[in-house]
Design a protein around this motif. Structure first.
Motif, PDB file in Angstrom:
ATOM      1  N   VAL A 168       0.855  -1.189   0.000  1.00  0.00           N
ATOM      2  CA  VAL A 168       0.000   0.000   0.000  1.00  0.00           C
ATOM      3  C   VAL A 168       0.890   1.237   0.000  1.00  0.00           C
ATOM      4  O   VAL A 168       2.001   1.221   0.534  1.00  0.00           O
ATOM      5  CB  VAL A 168      -0.952   0.023   1.216  1.00  0.00           C
ATOM      6  CG1 VAL A 168      -1.928  -1.134   1.157  1.00  0.00           C
ATOM      7  CG2 VAL A 168      -0.175  -0.005   2.525  1.00  0.00           C
ATOM      8  N   ARG A 169       0.394   2.305  -0.607  1.00  0.00           N
ATOM      9  CA  ARG A 169       1.145   3.562  -0.686  1.00  0.00           C
ATOM     10  C   ARG A 169       0.266   4.709  -0.215  1.00  0.00           C
ATOM     11  O   ARG A 169      -0.938   4.719  -0.450  1.00  0.00           O
ATOM     12  CB  ARG A 169       1.631   3.811  -2.122  1.00  0.00           C
ATOM     13  CG  ARG A 169       2.611   2.753  -2.611  1.00  0.00           C
ATOM     14  CD  ARG A 169       3.111   3.020  -4.020  1.00  0.00           C
ATOM     15  NE  ARG A 169       4.032   1.985  -4.446  1.00  0.00           N
ATOM     16  CZ  ARG A 169       5.335   1.987  -4.180  1.00  0.00           C
ATOM     17  NH1 ARG A 169       5.867   2.997  -3.498  1.00  0.00           N
ATOM     18  NH2 ARG A 169       6.111   1.002  -4.595  1.00  0.00           N
ATOM     19  N   ALA A 170       0.902   5.660   0.455  1.00  0.00           N
ATOM     20  CA  ALA A 170       0.165   6.818   0.957  1.00  0.00           C
ATOM     21  C   ALA A 170       1.123   7.989   1.110  1.00  0.00           C
ATOM     22  O   ALA A 170       2.344   7.808   1.180  1.00  0.00           O
ATOM     23  CB  ALA A 170      -0.496   6.498   2.294  1.00  0.00           C
ATOM     24  N   LYS A 171       0.563   9.198   1.138  1.00  0.00           N
ATOM     25  CA  LYS A 171       1.346  10.401   1.397  1.00  0.00           C
ATOM     26  C   LYS A 171       1.013  10.909   2.793  1.00  0.00           C
ATOM     27  O   LYS A 171      -0.129  10.832   3.234  1.00  0.00           O
ATOM     28  CB  LYS A 171       1.049  11.480   0.351  1.00  0.00           C
ATOM     29  CG  LYS A 171       1.575  11.139  -1.035  1.00  0.00           C
ATOM     30  CD  LYS A 171       1.398  12.306  -2.000  1.00  0.00           C
ATOM     31  CE  LYS A 171       2.001  11.972  -3.363  1.00  0.00           C
ATOM     32  NZ  LYS A 171       1.907  13.116  -4.305  1.00  0.00           N
ATOM     33  N   LEU A 172       2.031  11.429   3.468  1.00  0.00           N
ATOM     34  CA  LEU A 172       1.858  11.916   4.835  1.00  0.00           C
ATOM     35  C   LEU A 172       2.435  13.320   4.939  1.00  0.00           C
ATOM     36  O   LEU A 172       3.620  13.534   4.685  1.00  0.00           O
ATOM     37  CB  LEU A 172       2.564  10.985   5.825  1.00  0.00           C
ATOM     38  CG  LEU A 172       2.541  11.411   7.300  1.00  0.00           C
ATOM     39  CD1 LEU A 172       1.111  11.478   7.818  1.00  0.00           C
ATOM     40  CD2 LEU A 172       3.373  10.454   8.144  1.00  0.00           C
ATOM     41  N   ILE A 217      -1.299   7.464  10.623  1.00  0.00           N
ATOM     42  CA  ILE A 217      -1.905   7.590   9.305  1.00  0.00           C
ATOM     43  C   ILE A 217      -3.008   6.550   9.173  1.00  0.00           C
ATOM     44  O   ILE A 217      -2.880   5.423   9.667  1.00  0.00           O
ATOM     45  CB  ILE A 217      -0.837   7.425   8.189  1.00  0.00           C
ATOM     46  CG1 ILE A 217      -1.426   7.743   6.825  1.00  0.00           C
ATOM     47  CG2 ILE A 217      -0.210   6.045   8.213  1.00  0.00           C
ATOM     48  CD1 ILE A 217      -0.383   7.839   5.721  1.00  0.00           C
ATOM     49  N   PHE A 228      -5.679   4.393   6.642  1.00  0.00           N
ATOM     50  CA  PHE A 228      -5.865   3.905   5.279  1.00  0.00           C
ATOM     51  C   PHE A 228      -7.353   3.766   4.979  1.00  0.00           C
ATOM     52  O   PHE A 228      -8.198   3.773   5.878  1.00  0.00           O
ATOM     53  CB  PHE A 228      -5.152   2.560   5.099  1.00  0.00           C
ATOM     54  CG  PHE A 228      -3.657   2.664   5.148  1.00  0.00           C
ATOM     55  CD1 PHE A 228      -2.943   3.107   4.054  1.00  0.00           C
ATOM     56  CD2 PHE A 228      -2.963   2.336   6.304  1.00  0.00           C
ATOM     57  CE1 PHE A 228      -1.565   3.216   4.096  1.00  0.00           C
ATOM     58  CE2 PHE A 228      -1.587   2.439   6.361  1.00  0.00           C
ATOM     59  CZ  PHE A 228      -0.885   2.882   5.256  1.00  0.00           C
ATOM     60  N   SER A 229      -7.656   3.616   3.698  1.00  0.00           N
ATOM     61  CA  SER A 229      -9.055   3.560   3.267  1.00  0.00           C
ATOM     62  C   SER A 229      -9.783   2.331   3.800  1.00  0.00           C
ATOM     63  O   SER A 229     -11.010   2.324   3.887  1.00  0.00           O
ATOM     64  CB  SER A 229      -9.129   3.574   1.733  1.00  0.00           C
ATOM     65  OG  SER A 229      -8.375   2.507   1.185  1.00  0.00           O
ATOM     66  N   ALA A 289       4.059  -1.250   3.523  1.00  0.00           N
ATOM     67  CA  ALA A 289       3.489   0.086   3.347  1.00  0.00           C
ATOM     68  C   ALA A 289       4.608   1.047   2.964  1.00  0.00           C
ATOM     69  O   ALA A 289       5.680   1.034   3.570  1.00  0.00           O
ATOM     70  CB  ALA A 289       2.798   0.549   4.628  1.00  0.00           C
ATOM     71  N   ILE A 340       5.339   5.028   2.608  1.00  0.00           N
ATOM     72  CA  ILE A 340       4.800   6.326   3.005  1.00  0.00           C
ATOM     73  C   ILE A 340       5.694   7.432   2.452  1.00  0.00           C
ATOM     74  O   ILE A 340       6.865   7.544   2.822  1.00  0.00           O
ATOM     75  CB  ILE A 340       4.709   6.450   4.540  1.00  0.00           C
ATOM     76  CG1 ILE A 340       4.020   5.215   5.142  1.00  0.00           C
ATOM     77  CG2 ILE A 340       3.987   7.733   4.914  1.00  0.00           C
ATOM     78  CD1 ILE A 340       2.611   4.989   4.669  1.00  0.00           C
TER      79      ILE A 340
END
Length: 207
Positions: free
Chosen positions: A40-44, A59, A61-62, A97, A99
């Motif tokens: 999974v990828r996300a911006k913080l 953080i 996640f969806s 993950a 980030i």
């Protein structure tokens, strides 16, 4: 021979599993490796102070999961942190993950290369005569000494008050002097400037 028959059966079973055949072979063997959970990828978004002192952020996640992220000292814009085993679950283990860090613009400080820079508003009397000026740093307020005859663009160096590197060592903060006129017109100052312009004209040096 018996050994040859055993090897033949073994190769047939392996090839059957690779090809998707072989009856009940799909649940294990080579097929099991494809069951790892997805990454999974996300911006913080973080603050500049977080890159200097380090921080812990949470953080979401969806899918409703939340994880805690440790922001290391010396973190930079666009840097990606890999958190092993914090991705989506899977039959043979969760994925990872990734980030990506986004540093919010700061109202006072800005990064210029490896230096941390800020503007330091200074009045005309303090610039001409010298004086004490309070300034904010990432570690709290300090009092700076403005030298006599200070000019706009001149910098005062605050050692150890700047950015952190990956080892936590702090650089310097440069307070760049900006001369500030009074907010409202001042008749006495205007008269003085008019007299000075006539009697003592000068040309600023070009850098």
């Amino acid at each position: 021979s018996m050994e040859g028959a055993d090897l033949g059966d073994l190769f047939s079973e392996i090839l059957g599993r690779r090809g998707g055949g072989g009856g009940g072979g799909g649940g294990g063997g080579f097929g099991g490796f494809s069951q790892k959970g997805a990454d999974v990828r996300a911006k913080l978004e973080i603050d500049l102070e977080d890159t200097i002192h380090g921080a812990k952020k949470r953080i979401a996640f969806s899918d409703g999961r939340t994880i805690d992220v440790t922001i290391p000292k010396g973190a930079e814009e666009g840097q990606t942190l890999r958190l092993k085993g914090q991705g989506s679950p899977g039959r043979s283990g969760p994925g990872d993950a990734f980030i990506e860090l986004v540093v919010r613009p700061h109202a006072i400080f800005r990064r210029e290369g490896d230096a941390l820079v800020m503007d330091l508003p200074v009045t005309i009397p303090d610039a001409v005569l010298g004086g004490k000026v309070e300034a904010r740093t990432p570690d709290g307020a300090v009092t700076l000494t403005v030298p006599k005859g200070a000019n706009s663009g001149q910098s005062l160096r605050l050692k150890g008050r700047g950015l952190s590197d990956s080892r936590g060592k702090r650089g310097d903060l440069l307070a760049r002097i900006v001369l500030m006129l009074p907010e409202k017109p001042d008749a006495e100052l205007e008269a003085f400037a008019e007299r000075w312009r006539k009697e003592r004209p000068y040309t600023p040096k070009k850098k």
